[in-house]
Design an enzyme around this catalytic site. Sequence first.
Site, PDB file in Angstrom:
ATOM      1  N   THR A 255      37.889  26.281  38.082  1.00 60.56           N
ATOM      2  CA  THR A 255      37.947  26.646  39.448  1.00 60.56           C
ATOM      3  C   THR A 255      39.144  27.176  40.076  1.00 60.56           C
ATOM      4  O   THR A 255      39.089  28.567  40.486  1.00 60.56           O
ATOM      5  CB  THR A 255      37.633  25.477  40.494  1.00 60.56           C
ATOM      6  OG1 THR A 255      36.250  24.988  40.021  1.00 60.56           O
ATOM      7  CG2 THR A 255      37.546  25.814  41.737  1.00 60.56           C
TER       8      THR A 255
HETATM    9  P1  AMP Z   1      36.062  22.095  38.904  1.00 58.11           P
HETATM   10  O1  AMP Z   1      36.998  20.707  38.658  1.00 58.11           O
HETATM   11  O2  AMP Z   1      36.951  23.310  38.182  1.00 58.11           O
HETATM   12  O3  AMP Z   1      34.744  22.016  39.012  1.00 58.11           O
HETATM   13  O4  AMP Z   1      36.582  22.365  40.607  1.00 58.11           O
HETATM   14  C1  AMP Z   1      35.843  22.361  41.555  1.00 58.11           C
HETATM   15  C2  AMP Z   1      36.509  21.423  42.720  1.00 58.11           C
HETATM   16  O5  AMP Z   1      37.675  21.893  42.942  1.00 58.11           O
HETATM   17  C3  AMP Z   1      35.717  21.108  43.858  1.00 58.11           C
HETATM   18  O6  AMP Z   1      34.585  20.196  43.868  1.00 58.11           O
HETATM   19  C4  AMP Z   1      36.716  20.604  44.898  1.00 58.11           C
HETATM   20  O7  AMP Z   1      36.827  19.193  44.790  1.00 58.11           O
HETATM   21  C5  AMP Z   1      38.064  21.096  44.417  1.00 58.11           C
HETATM   22  N1  AMP Z   1      38.409  22.379  45.279  1.00 58.11           N
HETATM   23  C6  AMP Z   1      38.196  23.457  45.521  1.00 58.11           C
HETATM   24  N2  AMP Z   1      38.573  23.983  46.388  1.00 58.11           N
HETATM   25  C7  AMP Z   1      39.723  23.304  46.819  1.00 58.11           C
HETATM   26  C8  AMP Z   1      40.993  23.497  47.429  1.00 58.11           C
HETATM   27  N3  AMP Z   1      41.296  24.470  48.281  1.00 58.11           N
HETATM   28  N4  AMP Z   1      41.989  22.278  47.522  1.00 58.11           N
HETATM   29  C9  AMP Z   1      41.701  21.192  46.855  1.00 58.11           C
HETATM   30  N5  AMP Z   1      40.727  21.175  46.133  1.00 58.11           N
HETATM   31  C10 AMP Z   1      39.776  22.145  45.941  1.00 58.11           C
HETATM   32 ZN    ZN Z   2      34.536  26.309  40.156  1.00 57.70          ZN
HETATM   33 ZN    ZN Z   3      33.340  22.378  38.742  1.00 61.60          ZN
END
Ligand code: AMP
Ligand code: ZN
Ligand code: ZN
Length: 429
Positions: free
Chosen positions: A93
């Site tokens: 992400t």
């Molecule tokens: P991933 O672990 O790659 O699936 O990341 C997705 C997660 O990133 C989401 O479910 C959120 O909890 C987190 N996330 C997304 N945007 C933000 C942000 N701006 N600040 C903190 N955490 C975030």
């Molecule tokens: Zn993502």
């Molecule tokens: Zn994810």
Amino acid sequence: MTRLPVFAALLLSACALPATPPALPPVTGASAPATTGTQAPASQAIRDRPATILVSIDGFRPDYLHHGDTPHLDAIAAAGVSGSMYPSFPSITFPNHYTLVTGLRPDRNGIVSNTMEDPAKPGALFQLSDTKVTHDPDWWNEAEPLWVTAERAGILSGTMFWPGSDLPIRGMRPHDWILYDADYTSAQRVRTVLDWLRRPAGERPGFVTLYFDTVDKASHHDGFYAPQKTAAIRDVDAQIGVLRAGLAQIGRPANLVIVSDHGMAPVPIDQRIDPASVAPPATTRTLGWGPLVAVYPRDGVDPRTLDASVGRHAHDQCWRRESLPARFHYGRNPRVAPVICMADTGWSFADRPAGYVRGDHGFDPRDPAMRALFLAQGPAFRSGRRLAPFDNVDVAPLLRDLIGLPPGQGLDGTDQTFRAVLRPERLDR
Ligand code: AMP
Ligand code: ZN
Ligand code: ZN
């Protein structure tokens, strides 16, 4: 694509205006600190331009469209431009969201992972849950996100969440931003964006981001095949419908660009790799789990012991950072770990089984399951066009054209990808 003749005039007129317009009222319905930050002046030409709205649906696969769950997204595809993108490595992400708004791959934008260390910041561990660390601008200052570039050019920006948008980067914040709060509902997010766009000319943003996390979350926590995931897809689609209806009611033209950061793959329960098989705990320590693991030698251990981790294994592969495949464009940034291990699609580094078919990402960006969504519609786009798959580094150059910013220097992507689907004559109107 020909560049817009209005830039110089826009920038000059922006510079001529006073630097501190009156403070704006707080965002309606915001549950977190609302508007703050720099407020840039705007010229008449900028105010008249269609807004550029960048929407991210985290973990949304392009093949979720056209199955009866997404009438609003399907309508956008029919009326505008659709396609799919290769995410940048690693297909997770934070790195990809920063690529989308900088036009630089993670190795160059500095956000090389969701979890990372920096030899220049001993003892600091960047991880999403720890805002005390992630809000240190040093992590982000290697690149300039579009909301900063826009603000510098006198174009107001509003970020309804986006990684990096709730801290100052290179000394600048978006005009409107909200501290990340996962409890903020999708409906609240859309309402906030519409409230911003409803403001009078000169106070409303010309560039907006909007981020939805529910599809990604349901895929991880409920499962790739879970009904909660389908419900999340339907709900986000409905909110896109609310956004479109709101824009129509406001009566202000907007160019809508809807993307995802990466796709999603099912991980069967028994497809588990013991992390110790690539990183013996006695000599190494790891960061991350799931599809990707970063391996470091333990303090005092000869780094050459990492050689034992490197190579092709039954269900994964590990590389020294100097020898990662060239197509990953990854490994020069000192924040990249000395060894990176990536599971084969559908496999996962995990201590224990998930107990359900988890959805996950972080697999090879060229795997079709990791493909990301691209949709665009608005006055700048032709109707009913389909693009061949392209790298997500091309999104930022496109957004620069839409927002009315000069072409970026030394970016990894190009707006040429969109030449056949844009109406150049509509870009500056
Ligand atoms: P991933 O672990 O790659 O699936 O990341 C997705 C997660 O990133 C989401 O479910 C959120 O909890 C987190 N996330 C997304 N945007 C933000 C942000 N701006 N600040 C903190 N955490 C975030
Ligand atoms: Zn993502
Ligand atoms: Zn994810």
